[in-house]
Design an enzyme around this catalytic site. Structure first.
Site, short mmCIF file in Angstrom:
data_model
loop_
_atom_site.label_atom_id
_atom_site.label_comp_id
_atom_site.label_asym_id
_atom_site.label_seq_id
_atom_site.Cartn_x
_atom_site.Cartn_y
_atom_site.Cartn_z
N ALA A 123 -1.91 -4.24 -6.21
CA ALA A 123 -1.01 -3.61 -7.19
C ALA A 123 0.22 -3.05 -6.50
O ALA A 123 1.34 -3.16 -7.01
CB ALA A 123 -1.75 -2.50 -7.93
N ALA A 124 0.04 -2.47 -5.30
CA ALA A 124 1.19 -1.88 -4.59
C ALA A 124 2.18 -2.96 -4.15
O ALA A 124 3.39 -2.79 -4.27
CB ALA A 124 0.71 -1.07 -3.39
N PRO B 273 -5.07 -1.30 3.49
CA PRO B 273 -6.12 -2.29 3.75
C PRO B 273 -6.42 -3.10 2.48
O PRO B 273 -6.40 -2.56 1.38
CB PRO B 273 -7.33 -1.44 4.14
CG PRO B 273 -6.79 -0.10 4.52
CD PRO B 273 -5.51 0.08 3.77
N ALA C 29 -10.13 -3.01 -0.31
CA ALA C 29 -10.81 -1.79 0.10
C ALA C 29 -10.80 -0.74 -1.01
O ALA C 29 -11.19 0.39 -0.80
CB ALA C 29 -10.15 -1.23 1.35
N GLY C 30 -10.28 -1.11 -2.19
CA GLY C 30 -10.23 -0.14 -3.28
C GLY C 30 -9.02 0.78 -3.17
O GLY C 30 -8.96 1.82 -3.82
N LEU C 31 -8.04 0.38 -2.35
CA LEU C 31 -6.85 1.23 -2.18
C LEU C 31 -5.64 0.68 -2.91
O LEU C 31 -4.51 1.14 -2.69
CB LEU C 31 -6.56 1.42 -0.69
CG LEU C 31 -7.51 2.39 0.02
CD1 LEU C 31 -7.36 2.29 1.53
CD2 LEU C 31 -7.27 3.82 -0.41
N GLY C 32 -5.86 -0.30 -3.76
CA GLY C 32 -4.77 -0.76 -4.62
C GLY C 32 -3.74 -1.61 -3.92
O GLY C 32 -2.57 -1.65 -4.34
N SER C 33 -4.14 -2.31 -2.86
CA SER C 33 -3.16 -3.07 -2.08
C SER C 33 -2.42 -4.11 -2.93
O SER C 33 -1.19 -4.22 -2.86
CB SER C 33 -3.88 -3.69 -0.88
OG SER C 33 -3.64 -5.03 -0.77
N ASP D 2 -5.21 0.53 -11.62
CA ASP D 2 -4.54 0.39 -10.31
C ASP D 2 -3.03 0.33 -10.47
O ASP D 2 -2.29 1.08 -9.84
CB ASP D 2 -4.99 -0.90 -9.61
CG ASP D 2 -6.31 -0.75 -8.91
OD1 ASP D 2 -7.08 0.14 -9.31
OD2 ASP D 2 -6.58 -1.51 -7.97
O1 PMV Z 1 -11.67 -1.74 -6.38
P1 PMV Z 1 -10.54 -1.15 -7.13
O2 PMV Z 1 -10.07 0.15 -6.59
O3 PMV Z 1 -9.45 -2.08 -7.45
O4 PMV Z 1 -11.12 -0.62 -8.51
C1 PMV Z 1 -11.83 -1.34 -9.40
C2 PMV Z 1 -12.12 -0.39 -10.51
C3 PMV Z 1 -13.01 -0.95 -11.58
O5 PMV Z 1 -13.18 0.09 -12.54
C4 PMV Z 1 -14.36 -1.32 -11.02
C5 PMV Z 1 -12.41 -2.17 -12.26
C6 PMV Z 1 -11.16 -1.86 -13.07
O6 PMV Z 1 -10.45 -2.83 -13.37
O7 PMV Z 1 -10.92 -0.72 -13.46
#
Ligand code: PMV
Length: 307
Positions: A104-105, A95, A98-102, A146
């Protein structure tokens, strides 16, 4: 030529990691980005990403397009125009926002597939470096966590600017990852934390130190297989993220609902204000907690075992 890269989740330390404190992140292999390179049928470079309804030639994409910028960035090391023309097909089950690294992946999978197509092998270190450059284009001041966890696909203890440490998991543990369905505005939340910090550095440096302390305790607990200690640490990390104003009603509601349905601890994960939360669960209780979170408003859940 095919390549793939997993999703990721931050276990502890988001935001403070931008200020030099450590963070822990792990791959999430239930979701991944897949890239395939095929010969072009008409001599042009085509980009095909059905998930975002994209089918276009590379030269018709604006330079700011994330996929176009990955390809242009790569040209420092690979002369794309000298390669036989290709079609690049991107499929991702991760997704977005959503903080799942889409992001970067997708970057890592493209870098791997194209370097293989060009017969120009890149080390993980080079892949990681390129993926970080691409992250910078899109997120301003990313810490680099990420791209690191996605490139190495192993649990990482990450400190900005320091060599990456892979850590071992003493005893496997289960997490429920639940998506609020609200896109996480990471750039905005990172910017707002910076404003807080600029207005009162002493106060927020202490909060970052506390988060850093939690991360180190969590790493020791994970390595020693003392999984039960992690729940309390997650709750404490979430409370500090609330102070940093990066939680939200939906994230607070889901973390609370997880605890009430038997999770040992819960916290938001990633940039916050949307995106995902994680809950530490006994394996037998995982499905129950996941169902409960959906009935409390989560749009999507993933049960994953960290090992
Ligand atoms: O939302 P994500 O999983 O891409 O994480 C961001 C993490 C932060 O610490 C808020 C920012 C960062 O660049 O590390």
């Amino acid at each position: 030529m095919k390549a793939s890269a997993p999703g990721k989740i931050i276990l502890f330390g988001e935001h403070a990691v931008v200020y030099g404190r450590p963070a822990l992140a792990v791959p999430v292999t239930q979701v991944h980005a897949e890239v395939e390179i095929l010969p072009s049928r008409d001599g042009k470079i085509w980009v095909d990403a059905p998930g975002i309804a994209l089918h276009a030639t590379l030269d018709s994409l604006p330079p700011g397009n994330p996929i176009a910028s990955i390809l242009h960035n790569l040209s420092n090391s690979l002369d794309i125009s000298s390669l036989p023309p290709f079609e690049i097909r991107i499929n991702s089950s991760i997704p977005v926002a959503a903080g799942l690294g889409s992001g970067a992946a997708v970057s890592v999978a493209i870098l791997r597939a194209l370097s293989a197509y060009a017969n120009h092998s890149l080390s993980d270190e080079q892949i990681n470096q390129y993926a970080y450059e691409i992250e910078k284009l899109h997120h301003g001041t990313p810490s680099g966590i990420d791209n690191s966890v996605v490139t190495y696909a192993q649990p990482v203890y990450f400190v900005r600017g320091k060599p990456l440490e892979i850590f071992t998991v003493g005893a496997p543990f289960s997490l429920v990852i639940a998506d609020t369905g609200v896109p996480a505005p990471t750039k905005e939340s990172v910017g707002d934390v910076r404003k807080l910090w600029e207005a009162d550095r002493d106060r927020w440096e202490k909060v970052f130190d506390e988060i850093g302390g939690i991360v180190n305790e969590a790493r020791d607990a994970i390595q020693q297989g003392k999984t039960h200690d992690l729940g309390r640490l997650m709750d404490a990390n979430h409370a500090l993220l609330q102070q940093l104003t990066v939680s939200s009603d939906a994230l607070d509601h889901l973390t609370e609902a997880a605890r009430k349905s038997g999770a040992m601890g819960a916290k938001l994960s990633g940039g916050g204000r949307g995106g995902n939360m994680i809950a530490l669960v006994d394996r037998e209780n995982a499905a129950h907690v996941a169902e409960r979170l959906v009935s409390e408003g989560a749009k999507h859940t993933i049960i994953t075992e960290i090992r």
